[in-house]
Design a protein around this motif. Structure first.
Motif, PDB file in Angstrom:
ATOM      1  N   TYR A 258     -28.392 -80.616  -7.364  1.00  0.00           N
ATOM      2  CA  TYR A 258     -27.496 -81.574  -6.713  1.00  0.00           C
ATOM      3  C   TYR A 258     -28.198 -82.250  -5.536  1.00  0.00           C
ATOM      4  CZ  TYR A 258     -23.580 -79.595  -9.359  1.00  0.00           C
ATOM      5  OH  TYR A 258     -22.731 -79.206 -10.354  1.00  0.00           O
ATOM      6  N   GLY A 259     -28.906 -81.430  -4.732  1.00  0.00           N
ATOM      7  CA  GLY A 259     -29.610 -81.987  -3.580  1.00  0.00           C
ATOM      8  C   GLY A 259     -30.689 -82.975  -3.990  1.00  0.00           C
ATOM      9  N   LEU A 260     -31.474 -82.614  -5.023  1.00  0.00           N
ATOM     10  CA  LEU A 260     -32.528 -83.507  -5.490  1.00  0.00           C
ATOM     11  C   LEU A 260     -31.946 -84.786  -6.084  1.00  0.00           C
ATOM     12  CD1 LEU A 260     -35.018 -80.983  -7.139  1.00  0.00           C
ATOM     13  CD2 LEU A 260     -35.185 -82.076  -4.903  1.00  0.00           C
ATOM     14  N   SER A 261     -30.806 -84.670  -6.758  1.00  0.00           N
ATOM     15  CA  SER A 261     -30.172 -85.866  -7.326  1.00  0.00           C
ATOM     16  C   SER A 261     -29.739 -86.832  -6.217  1.00  0.00           C
ATOM     17  CB  SER A 261     -28.970 -85.477  -8.190  1.00  0.00           C
ATOM     18  OG  SER A 261     -27.933 -84.914  -7.407  1.00  0.00           O
ATOM     19  N   VAL A 281     -33.432-112.127  -0.949  1.00  0.00           N
ATOM     20  CA  VAL A 281     -32.014-111.860  -0.750  1.00  0.00           C
ATOM     21  C   VAL A 281     -31.838-111.138   0.586  1.00  0.00           C
ATOM     22  CG1 VAL A 281     -29.955-110.737  -1.676  1.00  0.00           C
ATOM     23  CG2 VAL A 281     -31.675-111.691  -3.238  1.00  0.00           C
ATOM     24  N   HIS A 282     -30.905-111.597   1.396  1.00  0.00           N
ATOM     25  CA  HIS A 282     -30.687-110.999   2.713  1.00  0.00           C
ATOM     26  C   HIS A 282     -29.814-109.740   2.572  1.00  0.00           C
ATOM     27  CE1 HIS A 282     -32.604-114.271   4.846  1.00  0.00           C
ATOM     28  NE2 HIS A 282     -31.899-115.133   4.125  1.00  0.00           N
ATOM     29  N   VAL A 283     -30.472-108.608   2.461  1.00  0.00           N
ATOM     30  CA  VAL A 283     -29.780-107.316   2.373  1.00  0.00           C
ATOM     31  C   VAL A 283     -30.401-106.376   3.404  1.00  0.00           C
ATOM     32  CG1 VAL A 283     -29.182-107.531  -0.075  1.00  0.00           C
ATOM     33  CG2 VAL A 283     -31.387-106.543   0.575  1.00  0.00           C
ATOM     34  N   PRO A 284     -29.640-105.400   3.883  1.00  0.00           N
ATOM     35  CA  PRO A 284     -30.211-104.439   4.833  1.00  0.00           C
ATOM     36  C   PRO A 284     -31.224-103.531   4.150  1.00  0.00           C
ATOM     37  CG  PRO A 284     -28.014-103.759   4.183  1.00  0.00           C
ATOM     38  CD  PRO A 284     -28.218-105.120   3.604  1.00  0.00           C
ATOM     39  N   GLU A 285     -32.284-103.213   4.869  1.00  0.00           N
ATOM     40  CA  GLU A 285     -33.279-102.263   4.351  1.00  0.00           C
ATOM     41  C   GLU A 285     -33.147-100.945   5.102  1.00  0.00           C
ATOM     42  OE1 GLU A 285     -37.041-103.262   2.385  1.00  0.00           O
ATOM     43  OE2 GLU A 285     -37.152-104.834   3.920  1.00  0.00           O
ATOM     44  N   ILE A 286     -33.408 -99.855   4.390  1.00  0.00           N
ATOM     45  CA  ILE A 286     -33.300 -98.517   4.977  1.00  0.00           C
ATOM     46  C   ILE A 286     -34.631 -98.156   5.617  1.00  0.00           C
ATOM     47  CG2 ILE A 286     -32.807 -96.092   4.500  1.00  0.00           C
ATOM     48  CD1 ILE A 286     -31.234 -97.028   2.037  1.00  0.00           C
ATOM     49  N   SER A 287     -34.598 -97.834   6.898  1.00  0.00           N
ATOM     50  CA  SER A 287     -35.831 -97.525   7.630  1.00  0.00           C
ATOM     51  C   SER A 287     -36.332 -96.124   7.293  1.00  0.00           C
ATOM     52  CB  SER A 287     -35.589 -97.636   9.137  1.00  0.00           C
ATOM     53  OG  SER A 287     -34.688 -96.625   9.559  1.00  0.00           O
ATOM     54  N   ILE A 288     -37.589 -95.873   7.622  1.00  0.00           N
ATOM     55  CA  ILE A 288     -38.198 -94.561   7.375  1.00  0.00           C
ATOM     56  C   ILE A 288     -37.517 -93.458   8.187  1.00  0.00           C
ATOM     57  CG2 ILE A 288     -40.294 -93.200   7.763  1.00  0.00           C
ATOM     58  CD1 ILE A 288     -40.301 -94.757   5.182  1.00  0.00           C
ATOM     59  N   PRO A 289     -37.206 -93.662   9.494  1.00  0.00           N
ATOM     60  CA  PRO A 289     -36.491 -92.600  10.231  1.00  0.00           C
ATOM     61  C   PRO A 289     -35.168 -92.216   9.577  1.00  0.00           C
ATOM     62  CG  PRO A 289     -37.402 -94.192  11.765  1.00  0.00           C
ATOM     63  CD  PRO A 289     -37.610 -94.762  10.400  1.00  0.00           C
ATOM     64  N   VAL A 290     -34.428 -93.209   9.082  1.00  0.00           N
ATOM     65  CA  VAL A 290     -33.168 -92.923   8.394  1.00  0.00           C
ATOM     66  C   VAL A 290     -33.443 -92.154   7.103  1.00  0.00           C
ATOM     67  CG1 VAL A 290     -31.192 -93.941   7.181  1.00  0.00           C
ATOM     68  CG2 VAL A 290     -31.944 -94.893   9.372  1.00  0.00           C
ATOM     69  N   SER A 291     -34.451 -92.580   6.354  1.00  0.00           N
ATOM     70  CA  SER A 291     -34.814 -91.895   5.107  1.00  0.00           C
ATOM     71  C   SER A 291     -35.187 -90.444   5.372  1.00  0.00           C
ATOM     72  CB  SER A 291     -35.985 -92.617   4.424  1.00  0.00           C
ATOM     73  OG  SER A 291     -35.654 -93.948   4.102  1.00  0.00           O
ATOM     74  N   LEU A 292     -36.024 -90.231   6.389  1.00  0.00           N
ATOM     75  CA  LEU A 292     -36.455 -88.883   6.733  1.00  0.00           C
ATOM     76  C   LEU A 292     -35.267 -88.016   7.131  1.00  0.00           C
ATOM     77  CD1 LEU A 292     -38.864 -86.998   7.084  1.00  0.00           C
ATOM     78  CD2 LEU A 292     -39.169 -87.893   9.400  1.00  0.00           C
ATOM     79  N   GLY A 293     -34.345 -88.586   7.917  1.00  0.00           N
ATOM     80  CA  GLY A 293     -33.170 -87.842   8.349  1.00  0.00           C
ATOM     81  C   GLY A 293     -32.268 -87.463   7.185  1.00  0.00           C
ATOM     82  N   VAL A 294     -32.056 -88.411   6.256  1.00  0.00           N
ATOM     83  CA  VAL A 294     -31.202 -88.138   5.094  1.00  0.00           C
ATOM     84  C   VAL A 294     -31.823 -87.056   4.209  1.00  0.00           C
ATOM     85  CG1 VAL A 294     -30.330 -89.111   2.922  1.00  0.00           C
ATOM     86  CG2 VAL A 294     -30.136 -90.420   5.045  1.00  0.00           C
ATOM     87  N   ILE A 295     -33.123 -87.152   3.955  1.00  0.00           N
ATOM     88  CA  ILE A 295     -33.805 -86.174   3.099  1.00  0.00           C
ATOM     89  C   ILE A 295     -33.713 -84.766   3.699  1.00  0.00           C
ATOM     90  CG2 ILE A 295     -36.060 -85.449   2.214  1.00  0.00           C
ATOM     91  CD1 ILE A 295     -36.732 -88.486   2.031  1.00  0.00           C
ATOM     92  N   CYS A 296     -34.016 -84.646   4.995  1.00  0.00           N
ATOM     93  CA  CYS A 296     -33.955 -83.337   5.655  1.00  0.00           C
ATOM     94  C   CYS A 296     -32.529 -82.787   5.665  1.00  0.00           C
ATOM     95  CB  CYS A 296     -34.490 -83.447   7.085  1.00  0.00           C
ATOM     96  SG  CYS A 296     -36.268 -83.759   7.197  1.00  0.00           S
ATOM     97  N   ALA A 297     -31.555 -83.635   5.965  1.00  0.00           N
ATOM     98  CA  ALA A 297     -30.159 -83.193   6.024  1.00  0.00           C
ATOM     99  C   ALA A 297     -29.688 -82.694   4.663  1.00  0.00           C
ATOM    100  CB  ALA A 297     -29.268 -84.332   6.506  1.00  0.00           C
ATOM    101  N   VAL A 298     -30.035 -83.423   3.614  1.00  0.00           N
ATOM    102  CA  VAL A 298     -29.623 -83.023   2.257  1.00  0.00           C
ATOM    103  C   VAL A 298     -30.237 -81.672   1.888  1.00  0.00           C
ATOM    104  CG1 VAL A 298     -29.860 -83.574  -0.200  1.00  0.00           C
ATOM    105  CG2 VAL A 298     -29.217 -85.352   1.421  1.00  0.00           C
ATOM    106  N   VAL A 300     -31.276 -79.255   3.913  1.00  0.00           N
ATOM    107  CA  VAL A 300     -30.675 -78.185   4.723  1.00  0.00           C
ATOM    108  C   VAL A 300     -29.301 -77.804   4.172  1.00  0.00           C
ATOM    109  CG1 VAL A 300     -29.708 -77.627   6.986  1.00  0.00           C
ATOM    110  CG2 VAL A 300     -31.948 -78.728   6.838  1.00  0.00           C
ATOM    111  N   VAL A 301     -28.467 -78.810   3.914  1.00  0.00           N
ATOM    112  CA  VAL A 301     -27.114 -78.549   3.381  1.00  0.00           C
ATOM    113  C   VAL A 301     -27.204 -77.878   2.021  1.00  0.00           C
ATOM    114  CG1 VAL A 301     -25.000 -79.631   2.544  1.00  0.00           C
ATOM    115  CG2 VAL A 301     -26.034 -80.419   4.678  1.00  0.00           C
ATOM    116  N   THR A 302     -28.112 -78.360   1.163  1.00  0.00           N
ATOM    117  CA  THR A 302     -28.273 -77.778  -0.173  1.00  0.00           C
ATOM    118  C   THR A 302     -28.682 -76.307  -0.094  1.00  0.00           C
ATOM    119  OG1 THR A 302     -28.900 -79.913  -1.122  1.00  0.00           O
ATOM    120  CG2 THR A 302     -29.541 -77.938  -2.332  1.00  0.00           C
ATOM    121  N   THR A 303     -29.631 -76.008   0.788  1.00  0.00           N
ATOM    122  CA  THR A 303     -30.086 -74.621   0.938  1.00  0.00           C
ATOM    123  C   THR A 303     -28.964 -73.721   1.430  1.00  0.00           C
ATOM    124  OG1 THR A 303     -32.341 -75.393   1.441  1.00  0.00           O
ATOM    125  CG2 THR A 303     -31.783 -73.130   2.049  1.00  0.00           C
ATOM    126  N   ILE A 304     -28.225 -74.165   2.432  1.00  0.00           N
ATOM    127  CA  ILE A 304     -27.138 -73.351   2.996  1.00  0.00           C
ATOM    128  C   ILE A 304     -26.048 -73.099   1.953  1.00  0.00           C
ATOM    129  CG2 ILE A 304     -25.268 -73.303   4.697  1.00  0.00           C
ATOM    130  CD1 ILE A 304     -27.125 -74.834   6.600  1.00  0.00           C
TER     131      ILE A 304
END
Length: 337
Positions: A258-261, A281-298, A300-304
């Motif tokens: 689930y976490g990897l998905s 196309v004018h769309v928001p881009e996801i920054s690296i700090p946000v990407s890093l935070g989401v990956i780590c958070a997922v 941690v939650v998956t492991t717990i």
């Protein structure tokens, strides 16, 4: 990030030296203890951290952030790959004292093959920006497929050899037993492969299939071939020790799929947004700090949640076993009366 040919050469030489040290340490077949695996797992993670810190100092925050995001993503995907490695080891009945040699050579084969994949991917992306749409769609599809498999609670209890491996076995023949760490022997006047070589090829070539989602995933975080290669290299080189360290914990990571998905789906969306941005196309881009935070958070939650679910399942199985024993005892007392 502008990487000179000299830096590429120095990096490859440095990685080759680390692999040589790893091979020297594991040259004598032996059972790897939890302590040994733990120490070297920490060593590889520290080396990756120092490399990322070097990128921060000499390249800036962007390359460093991309490396750490890529490294963590590749590391988490490689943990999922360990499930298949366990099945391969079981299928070929690899003696425990030879498993570290198998993993070392298998991972080395995988590293060379991935380097080829990365070079090809970088060349394609540089020439055809629309490939980002394909990569993004593929990752979103892979994420959905992982969720479907997890919800169906399907676990592969066996592993099937790929066509390349079967062809090699038919062409050269395979000995009927292990001969230490030898890869080839003379049998009935013919030079044949040993099971040791077969399982090494199995580990290496199987990892190529894993690269079909991990390579697009990391290209979704960075398009710098140097960072893609080094993140993959550091993630793969510590895989052998990680196998022995968490081998007994793999079954407890019940929510890992689930976490990897979530991670793959997130990066897939990021790739699509990047492709739209490149198309004007004018769309928001996801920054690296946000990407890093989401990956780590997922992760941690998956492991717990995985450990909590495993603990609950273990307690439930213990209660059922206790109830079964009590029922047997009652039935026995009734028969005695």
């Amino acid at each position: 990030m502008n990487v000179s040919l000299t830096l590429w050469v120095l990096t490859i030489v440095g990685l080759a030296a680390l692999i040589a040290v790893d091979f020297f340490i594991g040259r004598k077949p032996h059972d790897v203890s939890i302590k040994e695996a733990g120490i070297w797992t920490v060593v590889w993670i520290v080396l990756a951290g120092l490399f990322g810190l070097g990128l921060l100092i000499f390249g800036g925050g962007q390359p460093s952030g991309e490396f750490f995001a890529g490294f963590i993503t590749e590391k988490s995907l490689s943990v999922d790959n360990l499930f298949v490695f366990v099945l391969i080891m079981a299928k070929f009945a690899v003696p425990t004292q030879y498993q570290q040699r198998v993993l070392l050579i298998g991972v080395l084969i995988a590293l060379v093959l991935r380097a080829i994949f990365i070079a090809a991917g970088a060349a394609i992306l540089a020439s055809f920006a629309w490939v980002f749409y394909i990569f993004g769609a593929f990752l979103i599809y892979t994420a959905w497929k992982l969720i479907q498999e997890a919800r169906a609670d399907e676990e592969d209890e066996d592993w099937d050899e790929n066509r390349l491996l079967k062809a090699a076995e038919r062409r050269f023949g395979v000995a009927d037993r292990y001969h230490g760490t030898k890869l080839w022997i003379q049998q009935n006047g013919k030079r044949v492969m040993t099971p040791m070589l077969v399982v090494m090829l199995a580990i290496g070539t199987t990892d190529v299939l894993f690269a079909l989602d991990s390579i697009p995933a990391i290209f979704g975080l960075t398009q710098d071939p140097y960072i893609v290669f080094t993140a993959n290299a550091f993630a793969l080189m510590g895989l052998r020790q990680l196998y022995f360290l968490i081998g007994g914990l793999l079954r407890k990571l019940v929510h890992l799929s689930y976490g990897l998905s979530v991670i793959l789906g997130f990066i897939g969306v990021k790739l699509v947004l990047h492709a739209l941005h490149e198309s004007g196309v004018h769309v928001p881009e996801i920054s690296i700090p946000v990407s890093l935070g989401v990956i780590c958070a997922v992760l941690v939650v998956t492991t717990i949640t995985s450990l909590m679910a495993s603990k609950k399942q273990t307690a439930e199985e213990a209660r059922k076993a206790e109830g079964s024993q009590q029922a047997e005892g009652t039935q026995k007392d009734s028969i005695d009366v």
